[in-house]
Write an enzyme that holds these catalytic residues in place. Structure first.
Site, PDB file in Angstrom:
ATOM      1  N   HIS A  65       0.840  -1.193   0.000  1.00 14.57           N
ATOM      2  CA  HIS A  65       0.000   0.000   0.000  1.00 14.57           C
ATOM      3  C   HIS A  65       0.874   1.242   0.000  1.00 14.57           C
ATOM      4  O   HIS A  65       2.025   1.222   0.443  1.00 14.57           O
ATOM      5  CB  HIS A  65      -0.950   0.016   1.209  1.00 14.57           C
ATOM      6  CG  HIS A  65      -0.267   0.260   2.520  1.00 14.57           C
ATOM      7  ND1 HIS A  65      -0.083   1.534   3.041  1.00 14.57           N
ATOM      8  CD2 HIS A  65       0.290  -0.587   3.424  1.00 14.57           C
ATOM      9  CE1 HIS A  65       0.548   1.442   4.206  1.00 14.57           C
ATOM     10  NE2 HIS A  65       0.785   0.167   4.463  1.00 14.57           N
ATOM     11  N   CYS A  66       0.318   2.316  -0.545  1.00 15.93           N
ATOM     12  CA  CYS A  66       0.973   3.618  -0.465  1.00 15.93           C
ATOM     13  C   CYS A  66       0.163   4.474   0.492  1.00 15.93           C
ATOM     14  O   CYS A  66      -0.515   3.947   1.372  1.00 15.93           O
ATOM     15  CB  CYS A  66       1.086   4.252  -1.858  1.00 15.93           C
ATOM     16  SG  CYS A  66      -0.509   4.516  -2.673  1.00 15.93           S
TER      17      CYS A  66
END
Length: 478
Positions: A32-33
């Site tokens: 995830h960012c």
């Protein structure tokens, strides 16, 4: 491992995501960012992105860079990721791992663009901090913002503080080529320390300062290197050269690490890498990079001088479409080069109004569907992110999904671009747009006031056109 409250909250959504991507067996990796859950799938045709976009807490989903990216928003994505990895039975991957995994499926062009993007993502936090510091000292030092006198002139007691901030704001730009070589060498698989060494050579104090040579105040030393006449000029502002050298250092390091015998590899491989890359820097890549940089800047300046308001409107109208493709990170290199060569940046205000045009479109969408709780939830969050320079939730959650808001946002951006042209707004740095960008706007010609007006204009046009389209066309959003 997610705690029980978080797990009970997000588990139904996570289970549906796993089902809609084709099951656990179709999942290769997850990361995830700041706002998105990023999934690498074996077969993207098995994923129902439309259905995923309708799930609770999901603000949009799309495939980009051969990743399925699901927008949850800052904070929420961390909790969803914890539940997802536990439920899917996979170990967490870093964002870099996922990028590398998905990049294997991309063509050469997209891999190149992605690599260039990754180089600048590595150093953007430092650039953003420096740009904001530059904005603070600009607000304190520039006349015409709060009256005929600057804040420092009005309150001399803060002069020391302003001087301190000024030094900090320019620090990163004095070594920016070094940082770019480091980041590029790391990204292309070389030893980043060798990138630092080459970057230090580019800025060596015994070399003539590139800016002083450029304005004719210093004559560089010229030496004969294997019969070649080489000017010993440093590479201050040589961003594109630094990118090229990072690739060269990485490839040479990889080559010599494979070919040199282990018994002498420790000292001979780095020695050969630095000597050959240094020779190429001064004999070929440096001169070529300077020509390339000059060509890019000349092209930009030509478009401004010859296309005038049309050029500004065109850029601001399509810039957010470029964001969709991922090519927008390349603009950072151009902005850095522009500031290094001219001392100001006319691109940032155009990027800001382009973004605010899309923000206006998603605001119009939200207002038109105010009674729809799902649309309102997505729209408010997406619009809020645009105010701080992040357009992806607006683009992929609403505007690209329904197409017509994207078009209305582009029109809003183009109108804002016309205003930027007519008022001559410029920035002192880059890396910040929308509200954060206010701090790096040049004050000359009431720059801050016009910056606000340009962004409000782009936002208003995007919002009004989107609302009018809803009223007239009554589009089906199913």
């Amino acid at each position: 491992m997610a705690n029980s409250n978080i797990k009970s909250k997000y588990l139904p959504t996570v289970k549906e995501i796993i089902r809609l991507i084709g099951g656990k067996e179709n999942l290769q990796g997850a990361a995830h960012c700041a706002t998105r859950l990023r999934l690498v799938l074996k077969d993207h045709s098995l994923a129902d992105t439309k259905a995923i976009g309708q799930l609770d807490y999901v603000k949009g989903s799309f495939v980009a860079g051969d990743q399925l990216q699901i927008i949850f928003g800052a904070g929420t994505v961390n909790d969803v990721y914890a539940v997802f990895t536990e439920e899917a039975g996979i170990s967490g991957m870093s964002l870099g791992d996922v990028k590398q995994q998905s990049a294997q499926k991309q063509n050469a062009f997209h891999r190149g663009i992605k690599a260039l993007s990754d180089v600048f993502v590595e150093i953007i936090p430092g650039l953003l901090a420096a740009a904001l510091l530059m904005g603070v000292t600009g607000l304190l030092s520039q006349e015409g913002i709060f009256g005929s006198q600057s804040v420092v002139e009005m309150y001399p007691a803060i002069a020391g503080f302003n001087r301190f901030i000024s030094i900090m704001s320019t620090g990163i730009f004095t070594i920016l080529p070094l940082l770019v070589v480091y980041s590029a060498t790391k990204r292309f698989g070389g030893n980043p320390v060798l990138g630092l060494v080459l970057g230090a050579i580019m800025l060596h104090p015994d070399l003539a300062n590139a800016y002083l040579v450029g304005n004719g105040t210093v004559e560089p030393e010229v030496i004969s290197l294997f019969g070649l006449k080489v000017s010993l000029v440093a590479f201050q502002g040589g961003i594109i050269i630094a990118l090229l050298m990072g690739l060269v250092v990485a490839k040479l390091d990889q080559f010599f690490s494979r070919k040199v015998p282990d018994i002498i590899k420790l000292f001979l491989a780095p020695f050969l890498t630095i000597v050959i890359s240094g020779f190429l820097l001064f004999s070929a890549i440096g001169p070529f990079g300077r020509l390339l940089s000059d060509g890019i800047i000349s092209g930009l300046m030509w478009s401004v001088e010859n296309l005038g308001i049309v050029g500004f409107m065109l850029f601001a109208g399509i810039q957010q479409v470029i964001v969709i493709t991922g090519l927008h990170h390349v603009i950072g290199a151009v902005e850095a080069q522009l500031i290094a060569d001219t001392g100001s940046n006319f691109i940032m205000p155009l990027m800001s109004v382009a973004l605010m045009g899309q923000g206006g479109a998603v605001l119009g969408y939200t207002l038109a569907l105010w009674k729809n709780d799902k649309a309102k939830q997505i729209g408010i969050s997406a619009f809020g992110s645009t105010l701080f320079g992040i357009s992806e939730p607006a683009l992929f959650g609403v505007n690209v999904k329904y197409r017509f808001p994207l078009i209305m946002g582009c029109i809003g951006g183009a109108i804002g671009g016309a205003y930027v042209y007519l008022t001559g707004i410029k920035a002192l740095g880059f890396g910040a747009t929308a509200i954060p960008g206010f701090a790096i706007v040049a004050a000359q010609g009431s720059g801050h006031l016009h910056y606000v007006m340009a962004n409000v204009l782009a936002l208003a046009v995007g919002a009004i056109l989107t609302i009018v389209y809803f009223k007239v066309k009554k589009p089906n959003l199913d």
